[in-house]
Structure formats: structure tokens, C-alpha cells
Design a protein around this motif. Structure first.
Motif, PDB file in Angstrom:
ATOM      1  N   PRO A 126      89.564   5.091  89.809  1.00 59.13           N
ATOM      2  CA  PRO A 126      90.694   4.156  89.877  1.00 59.13           C
ATOM      3  C   PRO A 126      91.424   4.242  91.215  1.00 59.13           C
ATOM      4  O   PRO A 126      91.537   5.324  91.800  1.00 59.13           O
ATOM      5  CB  PRO A 126      91.608   4.619  88.734  1.00 59.13           C
ATOM      6  CG  PRO A 126      90.743   5.426  87.836  1.00 59.13           C
ATOM      7  CD  PRO A 126      89.710   6.051  88.715  1.00 59.13           C
ATOM      8  N   VAL A 127      91.916   3.087  91.657  1.00 61.11           N
ATOM      9  CA  VAL A 127      92.629   3.007  92.933  1.00 61.11           C
ATOM     10  C   VAL A 127      93.998   2.371  92.705  1.00 61.11           C
ATOM     11  O   VAL A 127      94.093   1.255  92.188  1.00 61.11           O
ATOM     12  CB  VAL A 127      91.834   2.190  93.971  1.00 61.11           C
ATOM     13  CG1 VAL A 127      92.625   2.078  95.280  1.00 61.11           C
ATOM     14  CG2 VAL A 127      90.473   2.810  94.218  1.00 61.11           C
ATOM     15  N   VAL A 128      95.040   3.078  93.080  1.00 62.78           N
ATOM     16  CA  VAL A 128      96.399   2.548  93.049  1.00 62.78           C
ATOM     17  C   VAL A 128      96.689   1.933  94.424  1.00 62.78           C
ATOM     18  O   VAL A 128      96.415   2.550  95.452  1.00 62.78           O
ATOM     19  CB  VAL A 128      97.428   3.656  92.740  1.00 62.78           C
ATOM     20  CG1 VAL A 128      98.852   3.093  92.771  1.00 62.78           C
ATOM     21  CG2 VAL A 128      97.129   4.296  91.388  1.00 62.78           C
ATOM     22  N   SER A 129      97.235   0.726  94.420  1.00 60.89           N
ATOM     23  CA  SER A 129      97.502   0.034  95.695  1.00 60.89           C
ATOM     24  C   SER A 129      98.744  -0.839  95.552  1.00 60.89           C
ATOM     25  O   SER A 129      99.363  -0.894  94.490  1.00 60.89           O
ATOM     26  CB  SER A 129      96.286  -0.810  96.101  1.00 60.89           C
ATOM     27  OG  SER A 129      96.056  -1.830  95.141  1.00 60.89           O
ATOM     28  N   ASP A 130      99.089  -1.543  96.632  1.00 57.56           N
ATOM     29  CA  ASP A 130     100.204  -2.494  96.644  1.00 57.56           C
ATOM     30  C   ASP A 130     101.482  -1.834  96.123  1.00 57.56           C
ATOM     31  O   ASP A 130     102.155  -2.359  95.229  1.00 57.56           O
ATOM     32  CB  ASP A 130      99.840  -3.727  95.817  1.00 57.56           C
ATOM     33  CG  ASP A 130     100.610  -4.969  96.242  1.00 57.56           C
ATOM     34  OD1 ASP A 130     101.191  -4.959  97.341  1.00 57.56           O
ATOM     35  OD2 ASP A 130     100.642  -5.937  95.467  1.00 57.56           O
ATOM     36  N   VAL A 131     101.830  -0.694  96.706  1.00 62.91           N
ATOM     37  CA  VAL A 131     102.864   0.152  96.112  1.00 62.91           C
ATOM     38  C   VAL A 131     104.294  -0.238  96.500  1.00 62.91           C
ATOM     39  O   VAL A 131     105.245   0.230  95.866  1.00 62.91           O
ATOM     40  CB  VAL A 131     102.626   1.637  96.464  1.00 62.91           C
ATOM     41  CG1 VAL A 131     101.322   2.127  95.867  1.00 62.91           C
ATOM     42  CG2 VAL A 131     102.632   1.863  97.972  1.00 62.91           C
ATOM     43  N   ARG A 132     104.487  -1.080  97.496  1.00 64.58           N
ATOM     44  CA  ARG A 132     105.855  -1.360  97.956  1.00 64.58           C
ATOM     45  C   ARG A 132     106.549  -2.490  97.190  1.00 64.58           C
ATOM     46  O   ARG A 132     107.766  -2.462  97.001  1.00 64.58           O
ATOM     47  CB  ARG A 132     105.849  -1.701  99.453  1.00 64.58           C
ATOM     48  CG  ARG A 132     105.454  -0.530 100.331  1.00 64.58           C
ATOM     49  CD  ARG A 132     105.696  -0.823 101.801  1.00 64.58           C
ATOM     50  NE  ARG A 132     105.233   0.262 102.643  1.00 64.58           N
ATOM     51  CZ  ARG A 132     105.941   1.347 102.951  1.00 64.58           C
ATOM     52  NH1 ARG A 132     107.167   1.487 102.475  1.00 64.58           N
ATOM     53  NH2 ARG A 132     105.440   2.285 103.731  1.00 64.58           N
ATOM     54  N   ILE A 133     105.814  -3.471  96.740  1.00 66.10           N
ATOM     55  CA  ILE A 133     106.434  -4.700  96.250  1.00 66.10           C
ATOM     56  C   ILE A 133     107.237  -4.492  94.975  1.00 66.10           C
ATOM     57  O   ILE A 133     108.251  -5.153  94.753  1.00 66.10           O
ATOM     58  CB  ILE A 133     105.365  -5.810  96.053  1.00 66.10           C
ATOM     59  CG1 ILE A 133     106.028  -7.157  95.764  1.00 66.10           C
ATOM     60  CG2 ILE A 133     104.379  -5.426  94.970  1.00 66.10           C
ATOM     61  CD1 ILE A 133     106.931  -7.659  96.877  1.00 66.10           C
ATOM     62  N   ARG A 134     106.836  -3.548  94.115  1.00 71.03           N
ATOM     63  CA  ARG A 134     107.578  -3.357  92.862  1.00 71.03           C
ATOM     64  C   ARG A 134     109.007  -2.920  93.149  1.00 71.03           C
ATOM     65  O   ARG A 134     109.943  -3.320  92.445  1.00 71.03           O
ATOM     66  CB  ARG A 134     106.863  -2.315  91.991  1.00 71.03           C
ATOM     67  CG  ARG A 134     107.395  -2.248  90.558  1.00 71.03           C
ATOM     68  CD  ARG A 134     107.023  -3.520  89.786  1.00 71.03           C
ATOM     69  NE  ARG A 134     107.405  -3.417  88.391  1.00 71.03           N
ATOM     70  CZ  ARG A 134     108.586  -3.768  87.883  1.00 71.03           C
ATOM     71  NH1 ARG A 134     109.506  -4.259  88.696  1.00 71.03           N
ATOM     72  NH2 ARG A 134     108.844  -3.655  86.601  1.00 71.03           N
ATOM     73  N   ASP A 135     109.192  -2.096  94.162  1.00 75.18           N
ATOM     74  CA  ASP A 135     110.533  -1.671  94.540  1.00 75.18           C
ATOM     75  C   ASP A 135     111.345  -2.848  95.061  1.00 75.18           C
ATOM     76  O   ASP A 135     112.541  -2.965  94.758  1.00 75.18           O
ATOM     77  CB  ASP A 135     110.445  -0.575  95.606  1.00 75.18           C
ATOM     78  CG  ASP A 135     111.812  -0.060  96.016  1.00 75.18           C
ATOM     79  OD1 ASP A 135     112.420   0.695  95.243  1.00 75.18           O
ATOM     80  OD2 ASP A 135     112.273  -0.426  97.115  1.00 75.18           O
ATOM     81  N   ILE A 136     110.709  -3.733  95.796  1.00 76.54           N
ATOM     82  CA  ILE A 136     111.404  -4.909  96.332  1.00 76.54           C
ATOM     83  C   ILE A 136     111.870  -5.814  95.201  1.00 76.54           C
ATOM     84  O   ILE A 136     112.978  -6.362  95.230  1.00 76.54           O
ATOM     85  CB  ILE A 136     110.501  -5.655  97.336  1.00 76.54           C
ATOM     86  CG1 ILE A 136     110.354  -4.816  98.616  1.00 76.54           C
ATOM     87  CG2 ILE A 136     111.059  -7.034  97.671  1.00 76.54           C
ATOM     88  CD1 ILE A 136     109.397  -5.396  99.632  1.00 76.54           C
ATOM     89  N   THR A 137     111.045  -5.972  94.157  1.00 76.96           N
ATOM     90  CA  THR A 137     111.445  -6.828  93.035  1.00 76.96           C
ATOM     91  C   THR A 137     112.648  -6.252  92.291  1.00 76.96           C
ATOM     92  O   THR A 137     113.352  -6.988  91.592  1.00 76.96           O
ATOM     93  CB  THR A 137     110.285  -7.026  92.039  1.00 76.96           C
ATOM     94  OG1 THR A 137     109.951  -5.775  91.423  1.00 76.96           O
ATOM     95  CG2 THR A 137     109.061  -7.607  92.722  1.00 76.96           C
ATOM     96  N   ALA A 138     112.885  -4.945  92.433  1.00 77.89           N
ATOM     97  CA  ALA A 138     114.045  -4.310  91.807  1.00 77.89           C
ATOM     98  C   ALA A 138     115.224  -4.218  92.771  1.00 77.89           C
ATOM     99  O   ALA A 138     116.170  -3.457  92.533  1.00 77.89           O
ATOM    100  CB  ALA A 138     113.668  -2.915  91.304  1.00 77.89           C
ATOM    101  N   GLY A 139     115.164  -4.984  93.856  1.00 82.38           N
ATOM    102  CA  GLY A 139     116.279  -5.044  94.791  1.00 82.38           C
ATOM    103  C   GLY A 139     116.212  -4.062  95.932  1.00 82.38           C
ATOM    104  O   GLY A 139     117.137  -3.994  96.741  1.00 82.38           O
TER     105      GLY A 139
END
Length: 385
Positions: A126-139
Motif C-alpha cells: 500500500p502507498v499513502v499519498s496526497d497528504v497535504r490537501i486534507r489539512d487544507i480542507t480543514a482550514g
């Protein structure tokens, strides 16, 4: 769980990789660093990437091709690192940032390329990626994510302490009695590297051992003009990148000025020292652990020590995370946290309303089987094998 961390930073000069073997008990996590390396980009791929970055214009076709080629390059680096330790259980890739959208002081979006499916296909995990955007959606700003790791490493130190990363952009995490704050200070190596490449001052693309800067002198009028940039006066949390600090920015600031290339590099080096030092003094920091490529620039490090005589300035190695590999360790930790259901972000570090579990998961060769969730990470200890 063995997790492989991958990234290419804002200097976009290569791929940093680490493998960390994590063990957890009662929220206490111990990470043994099994492998660390940094692999330069193929020169042709790096040239294509640089040509596509802001403020240059590009096409969806070029973005698509770069997404594939960078993903394949990451996959090869990951495969070699995994083989060197006898295999890994998962990967976390940051990819390559190509745009970070900040508008009126708020991050609105961010784009990292380097297709993770190539890594999942190559390694079968398994590969975890795209880690920054979730924080942006929470402000939040989606940056600096390293504040999560920094807080764990600095926790318990007396007084006000901080961790400084000198990549293309300088970011700092400040930990004190009032809690934590973190933000992007401004350019560290980004503008220096841009001038070195544009002026063909060194084939390596950076000012090795500060040799170029040492041969020049600070242009104080230009330095004052650079320091007047409104970004430095913005309150934290804040983030920036090469969307703002790039070669054309330097050209605009030097228009009409007769300045030799070596003097320009020396002035940009001093800009990094001045902007970091003024923020360290303002925060009352007494302990500063430095990492990133800029910590290998002796002029920057000596400049910080001279400007901050009351501050203990050390390399991040003293915290257990190597100065060269700390951000790769961060992404290995983020991958471990995501797979164990742990939010790997500190709201005070990014400005988010609440911490969020980060990233997207691409399954490996078989069914995706998640480990038992962990409540939270209470402590972290890092050691080298």
C-alpha cells in the motif's frame, strides 16, 4: 511495520528516501531508521520539471507526462531502498510539489505529482499519498507538516525551542509553554539555487560549500528591498513556495541594478539568515535544531550563529532525526499514522481547525488490510540501526 518515506522538496533536485521500522506500545512509538539516501533526478527530467514550474506556462499534457515520469522515478528509488532492507510493509510518498495555491492569506489548494500507482505496482504494498490537501480542507495551510514530527522531538525541552528546516523554503516549528506554532519563514535555498542555475555558476545547481557567496559581497540596498516583501510581515500560520519566490521574482527585484552574480548569491544567502534570525529572536527561542540542504551551507549556519549569540544552534541529528533525512522520516511517520488511523498533524502547526488523518491510500498487490487503529502518538523515539 516497516514504512518507506519518499519526497522531493522545493529544491526539486532529487528524491529523498528512508525506511523506518516502527513499533508501538501504549501510544509510545519507537522508530528504527534502517535506510537513508538521496537520489538525484535524471538531469533531463529535472530540466523538464523546472521548465514547467510557475511562473512558466505549461500544458495538461506536460503535467500528465511529468506525473508519470516522476512516479516511475520514485518507484525505482523506492524499490532499491526496499530491497536494501529486505522489503517494506508500506510506502508514504509526498511526491513533487508543482503548485501551492495561497490566496488572501489562506491556502486554497495544493498539487503534488508523481503518480503513486507506479510505486504500488512496483513494490506491491500500500502507498499513502496526497497528504497535504486534507489539512487544507480543514482550514490549514497543508504546511509545514513537519511540525507534527518536530513537536514530538522537541516535547519536554525547557523554555522555547524550535526546529528549522532549510529546504527551498525555510519553515520553522516553535514549541513553548504556550503551545506550538509553525509556518514558512520565506526562501532558504530557492532563490540562491535559481540564480546558480540561471547564471550557470555551478553545474550541480547549488552553491556548494557557499563558494560562490563567499566570493561576493552583500548589496545592502537590494537586501533592504528584498526584506520589504509583505510576506515576511504576515502573521502565522502562513505558507509560501516557488509560486512567489522564483527566478522572475529575483529578476524583478534586480531590474535596473548593476549587481554581479556572486554578489547576488551572497545577498540572497544573507536574506535567508536575516529573515530566520529575526523570527527566532522575536519568538524568544533558545534552542534551534536545523535540518535540510541549507544546513550544509556554512555561510548560512555561521550567519545564524553570529546573529543569534544567545541561541544554541545545532543540527537536527541531536534530536534523533538526521539533518539530511528528517523530512523523509516525517513521511514514513505520516504513512504509519494514516494506516493506524492517527491524525498526523498539529492544528497549531498548520492553522487547521482540527487534526485530520492525512492522505489517500493506493492498495498494493493484494487486498488492503489495515492494522488495528492506535488512539494517538504520545511519544516518539528515533534511533539508527
Amino acid at each position: 511495520m516497516r514504512v518507506l518515506g519518499l519526497l522531493s522538496g522545493t529544491s526539486h533536485d532529487g528524491i529523498d528516501v528512508t525506511v523506518v521500522d516502527f513499533e508501538e506500545s501504549g501510544g509510545a512509538v519507537h522508530g528504527t531508521v534502517l535506510h537513508e539516501d538521496s537520489v538525484p533526478y535524471d538531469p533531463e527530467l529535472r530540466s523538464r520539471l523546472i521548465a514547467a514550474l510557475p511562473p512558466a506556462q505549461t500544458t495538461f499534457a506536460e503535467v500528465c507526462e511529468l506525473d508519470t515520469f516522476i512516479g516511475q522515478a520514485f518507484a525505482e528509488v523506492a524499490a532499491a531502498a526496499a530491497a536494501s532492507v529486505g522489503g517494506v510493509d508500506a510506502v508514504c510518498t509526498h511526491g513533487q510539489t508543482v503548485y501551492h495555491w495561497v490566496e488572501v492569506g489562506h491556502a486554497r489548494g495544493t498539487l503534488q505529482i508523481g503518480q503513486p500507482a507506479w510505486i504500488a505496482e512496483r513494490l506491491g504494498v500500500p502507498v499513502v499519498s496526497d497528504v497535504r490537501i486534507r489539512d487544507i480542507t480543514a482550514g490549514g495551510h497543508g504546511a509545514p507538516l513537519v511540525s507534527f514530527l518536530d513537536e514530538l522531538l522537541l516535547r519536554g525541552r525547557p523554555g522555547v525551542s524550535a526546529a528549522l528546516n532549510l529546504g527551498g523554503i525555510a519553515n520553522i516549528t516553535v514549541v513553548g509553554l504556550d503551545g506550538l506554532s509553525a509556518y514558512d519563514v520565506g526562501p532558504a535555498n530557492a532563490l540562491i539555487d535559481a540564480v546558480v542555475v540561471a547564471e550557470r555558476l555551478d553545474d550541480r545547481g547549488y552553491d556548494a560549500d557557499a563558494a560562490i557567496a563567499r566570493s561576493g559581497r552583500v548589496d545592502h540596498a537590494l537586501l533592504e528591498a528584498l526584506l520589504a516583501d509583505p510576506y515576511y510581515a504576515l502573521p502565522a500560520p502562513k505558507s509560501t513556495g516557488k509560486e512567489h519566490f522564483h527566478l522572475d521574482y529575483v529578476r524583478r527585484m534586480t531590474e535596473g541594478r548593476d549587481i554581479a552574480p556572486a554578489d547576488l548569491v551572497r545577498t540572497l544567502t544573507e536574506l535567508t539568515v536575516r529573515t530566520v534570525a529575526q523570527d527566532v529572536r522575536a519568538a524568544g527561542i533558545r534552542f534551534l535544531a536545523v535540518s535540510g540542504g541549507g544546513c550544509r551551507n556554512p555561510l548560512i549556519m555561521q550567519g545564524l550563529r553570529d546573529a543569534l549569540p544567545d541561541v544554541e544552534v545545532v543540527l537536527a541529528d541531536e534530536l534523533g532525526a538526521s539533518a539530511d533525512g528528517k523530512e523523509a522520516i516525517l513521511f514514513a511517520l505520516i504513512g504509519w499514522c494514516t494506516l493506524h488511523g492517527v491524525p498526523a498533524v498539529v492544528p497549531g502547526g498548520t492553522g487547521a481547525r482540527e487534526a485530520r488523518i492525512l492522505g489517500t491510500i493506493t492498495p498494493g498487490a493484494g487486498p488492503l488490510r489495515m492494522p488495528q487503529p492506535v488512539g494517538r502518538v504520545e511519544s516518539l523515539k528515533l534511533t539508527a540501526r
